[in-house]
Write a protein that holds these residues in place. Structure first.
Motif, mmCIF file in Angstrom:
data_model
loop_
_atom_site.group_PDB
_atom_site.id
_atom_site.type_symbol
_atom_site.label_atom_id
_atom_site.label_comp_id
_atom_site.label_asym_id
_atom_site.label_seq_id
_atom_site.Cartn_x
_atom_site.Cartn_y
_atom_site.Cartn_z
ATOM 1 N N UNK A 12 0.854 -1.259 -0.019
ATOM 2 C CA UNK A 12 0.151 0.220 -0.122
ATOM 3 C C UNK A 12 0.812 1.127 0.053
ATOM 4 N N UNK A 13 2.141 1.024 -0.026
ATOM 5 C CA UNK A 13 3.069 2.089 0.200
ATOM 6 C C UNK A 13 2.722 3.468 -0.999
ATOM 7 N N UNK A 14 2.588 3.060 -2.126
ATOM 8 C CA UNK A 14 2.236 4.066 -3.204
ATOM 9 C C UNK A 14 1.134 4.847 -2.663
ATOM 10 N N UNK A 15 0.165 4.427 -2.370
ATOM 11 C CA UNK A 15 -1.184 5.037 -1.890
ATOM 12 C C UNK A 15 -0.791 5.995 -0.635
ATOM 13 N N UNK A 16 -0.007 5.479 0.328
ATOM 14 C CA UNK A 16 0.136 6.054 1.471
ATOM 15 C C UNK A 16 1.080 7.220 1.173
ATOM 16 N N UNK A 17 1.969 7.249 0.140
ATOM 17 C CA UNK A 17 2.707 8.459 -0.463
ATOM 18 C C UNK A 17 1.671 9.531 -0.898
ATOM 19 N N UNK A 18 0.674 9.116 -1.361
ATOM 20 C CA UNK A 18 -0.419 10.255 -1.987
ATOM 21 C C UNK A 18 -1.255 10.379 -0.941
ATOM 22 N N UNK A 19 -1.253 10.062 0.387
ATOM 23 C CA UNK A 19 -2.028 10.609 1.308
ATOM 24 C C UNK A 19 -3.016 9.616 2.001
ATOM 25 N N UNK A 20 -2.908 8.375 1.770
ATOM 26 C CA UNK A 20 -3.921 7.493 1.892
ATOM 27 C C UNK A 20 -3.559 6.680 3.472
ATOM 28 N N UNK A 21 -4.248 6.158 4.058
ATOM 29 C CA UNK A 21 -3.932 5.762 5.378
ATOM 30 C C UNK A 21 -3.076 4.302 5.328
ATOM 31 N N UNK A 22 -2.416 4.226 6.394
ATOM 32 C CA UNK A 22 -1.248 3.114 6.450
ATOM 33 C C UNK A 22 -1.988 1.730 6.325
ATOM 34 N N UNK A 23 -1.340 0.787 5.940
ATOM 35 C CA UNK A 23 -1.926 -0.661 5.463
ATOM 36 C C UNK A 23 -2.368 -1.126 6.968
ATOM 37 N N UNK A 24 -3.288 -1.912 7.085
ATOM 38 C CA UNK A 24 -3.876 -2.398 8.246
ATOM 39 C C UNK A 24 -3.948 -3.826 8.115
ATOM 40 N N UNK A 25 -4.356 -4.655 9.155
ATOM 41 C CA UNK A 25 -4.376 -6.115 9.388
ATOM 42 C C UNK A 25 -5.283 -6.619 8.406
ATOM 43 N N UNK A 26 -6.458 -6.041 8.309
ATOM 44 C CA UNK A 26 -7.379 -6.438 7.238
ATOM 45 C C UNK A 26 -6.832 -6.556 5.876
ATOM 46 N N UNK A 27 -5.914 -5.323 5.566
ATOM 47 C CA UNK A 27 -5.424 -5.330 4.086
ATOM 48 C C UNK A 27 -4.574 -6.542 3.957
ATOM 49 N N UNK A 28 -3.614 -6.682 5.037
ATOM 50 C CA UNK A 28 -2.707 -7.880 4.837
ATOM 51 C C UNK A 28 -3.601 -9.247 4.938
ATOM 52 N N UNK A 29 -4.431 -9.345 5.662
ATOM 53 C CA UNK A 29 -5.113 -10.623 5.724
ATOM 54 C C UNK A 29 -5.662 -10.972 4.249
ATOM 55 N N UNK A 30 -6.401 -9.874 3.705
ATOM 56 C CA UNK A 30 -6.940 -9.813 2.362
ATOM 57 C C UNK A 30 -5.885 -10.387 1.372
ATOM 58 N N UNK A 31 -4.914 -9.738 1.218
ATOM 59 C CA UNK A 31 -3.811 -9.803 0.472
ATOM 60 C C UNK A 31 -3.373 -11.252 0.333
ATOM 61 N N UNK A 32 -2.867 -11.426 1.425
ATOM 62 C CA UNK A 32 -2.266 -13.095 1.726
ATOM 63 C C UNK A 32 -3.300 -14.066 0.956
ATOM 64 N N UNK A 33 -4.604 -13.583 1.317
ATOM 65 C CA UNK A 33 -5.622 -14.742 0.898
ATOM 66 C C UNK A 33 -5.589 -14.939 -0.543
ATOM 67 N N UNK A 34 -5.732 -13.672 -1.259
ATOM 68 C CA UNK A 34 -5.653 -13.569 -2.829
ATOM 69 C C UNK A 34 -4.596 -14.208 -3.381
ATOM 70 N N UNK A 35 -3.319 -13.626 -2.742
ATOM 71 C CA UNK A 35 -2.193 -14.431 -3.407
ATOM 72 C C UNK A 35 -2.042 -15.796 -3.059
ATOM 73 N N UNK A 36 -2.673 -16.429 -2.049
ATOM 74 C CA UNK A 36 -2.381 -17.722 -1.742
ATOM 75 C C UNK A 36 -3.530 -18.619 -2.848
ATOM 76 N N UNK A 37 -4.608 -17.998 -3.045
ATOM 77 C CA UNK A 37 -5.760 -18.539 -3.851
ATOM 78 C C UNK A 37 -5.085 -18.668 -5.303
ATOM 79 N N UNK A 38 -4.496 -17.528 -5.914
ATOM 80 C CA UNK A 38 -3.868 -17.480 -7.173
ATOM 81 C C UNK A 38 -2.704 -18.302 -7.302
ATOM 82 N N UNK A 39 -1.792 -18.237 -6.354
ATOM 83 C CA UNK A 39 -0.512 -19.217 -6.456
ATOM 84 C C UNK A 39 -0.883 -20.488 -6.569
#
Length: 330
Positions: free
Chosen positions: A245-272
């Motif tokens: 999420x760093x590029x978005x944080x650079x542009x003013x978005x909120x810091x990455x949270x646990x829900x973001x990490x949970x979601x991302x590892x799940x979709x990566x797991x499923x696709x891989x």
């Protein structure tokens, strides 16, 4: 400043890129891990699969990267890329510090042969200038092989040619990714390069990015010295893998949270899981993901250890749940 996602072999392939673009995005260009055209008539199968158009998400701007030291191989590879639809920019890799690459006088190893590098560029640009619609040709480079003093001569070679952008990782090959980037060398490029510049190296947070912007944005150095070369872009690699999420944080978005990490590892797991040949390969891929993402947690060492100790996917799931339930983000 433009934001670019640096390529990292074995990690930022098309599956990872597509998911990052879909769930986070925020970057202007994704650079693909290098391909290496050789004496073969064309690249096939695994060599070219990562950049095939059918493997890319619509809207994602992908820049292919070529690693070679013979102009005829580059031209042959570029022609194949153009046939695939890559008619905008092609990047040349003169930064890879891998021992197997450097031993073949490729990547950052090519930097020790300035005469050969000059001839390589001359023939490429002679071919490119003859095209009805010439390509933009950019270079990703280090500042030398062993010593930063090599960079002055390297810049002289680059200055002979009209690159669309010079992406500089201000470390030598022998430094690999250790020690701090040599900002004096980057300052030298700002003052002496005739090509537009992109900074690459150790941007891991919003503060890191803002420090670079404050110093180099619009070609103005902090010391009020006007620089002839504009720094119009920043390339981020490991920082974006650790925090997607760093590029978005650079542009003013909120810091990455646990829900973001949970979601991302799940979709990566499923696709891989769809493309991995075995549970072991999938587990190793997810361990690689957690090695980087663990940097977001207060106790990075314990998070990495929990994942590293897992020997099967069942225990991996247990470890992930324990981390998400009991470990806090920085």
């Amino acid at each position: 400043m433009n934001l670019y996602f640096a390529p990292l072999e074995s990690i930022t392939g098309f599956t990872y890129r597509n998911l990052h673009y879909r769930y986070f995005g925020g970057v202007d260009k994704y650079y693909a891990p290098f391909i290496s055209p050789t004496h073969n008539p064309e690249m096939k199968g695994k060599e070219i699969r990562d950049i095939l158009p059918e493997n890319q998400t619509e809207g994602l701007r992908l820049i292919p990267q070529i690693l070679c030291n013979k102009h005829e191989f580059f031209i042959k590879g570029a022609k194949q890329l153009m046939e695939l639809g890559y008619k905008d920019e092609i990047n040349i890799n003169l930064g890879c510090p891998s021992g197997t690459v450097v031993s073949k006088n490729k990547g950052s190893g090519f930097l020790r042969d300035l005469e050969g590098m000059d001839e390589f560029f001359y023939n490429i640009f002679e071919w490119n200038d003859g095209l009805v619609d010439p390509l933009y040709i950019s270079v990703k480079t280090r500042i030398g092989v062993k010593e930063p003093e090599e960079f002055e001569k390297i810049i002289e070679v680059y200055n002979k040619y009209d690159f669309s952008e010079l992406i500089i990782h201000p470390r030598t090959r022998t430094q690999m990714y250790k020690e701090t980037p040599n900002m004096e060398a980057f300052d030298y490029a700002c003052k002496h390069s005739r090509n537009s510049l992109c900074y690459n190296g150790d941007i891991k947070s919003v503060d890191d990015y803002e420090e670079i912007v404050e110093k180099y944005d619009d070609g103005v150095y902090t010391g009020n010295i006007m620089l002839p070369s504009s720094v119009s872009s920043v390339m981020i690699g490991r920082g974006l893998i650790a925090n997607p999420n760093l590029a978005n944080e650079i542009k003013g978005a909120a810091h990455i949270n646990l829900e973001d990490i949970k979601m991302y590892q799940e979709v990566l797991f499923d696709e891989f899981k769809k493309i991995m040949k075995s549970d072991k390969h999938l587990l190793n891929k997810m361990k690689e993901f957690w090695f980087y993402i663990a940097k977001n947690f207060e106790d990075t060492h314990k998070v990495r250890k929990l994942i590293r100790k897992t020997q099967n996917l069942y225990k991996y799931d247990l470890a992930v749940n324990e981390i998400l339930d009991n470990y806090a983000l920085k």
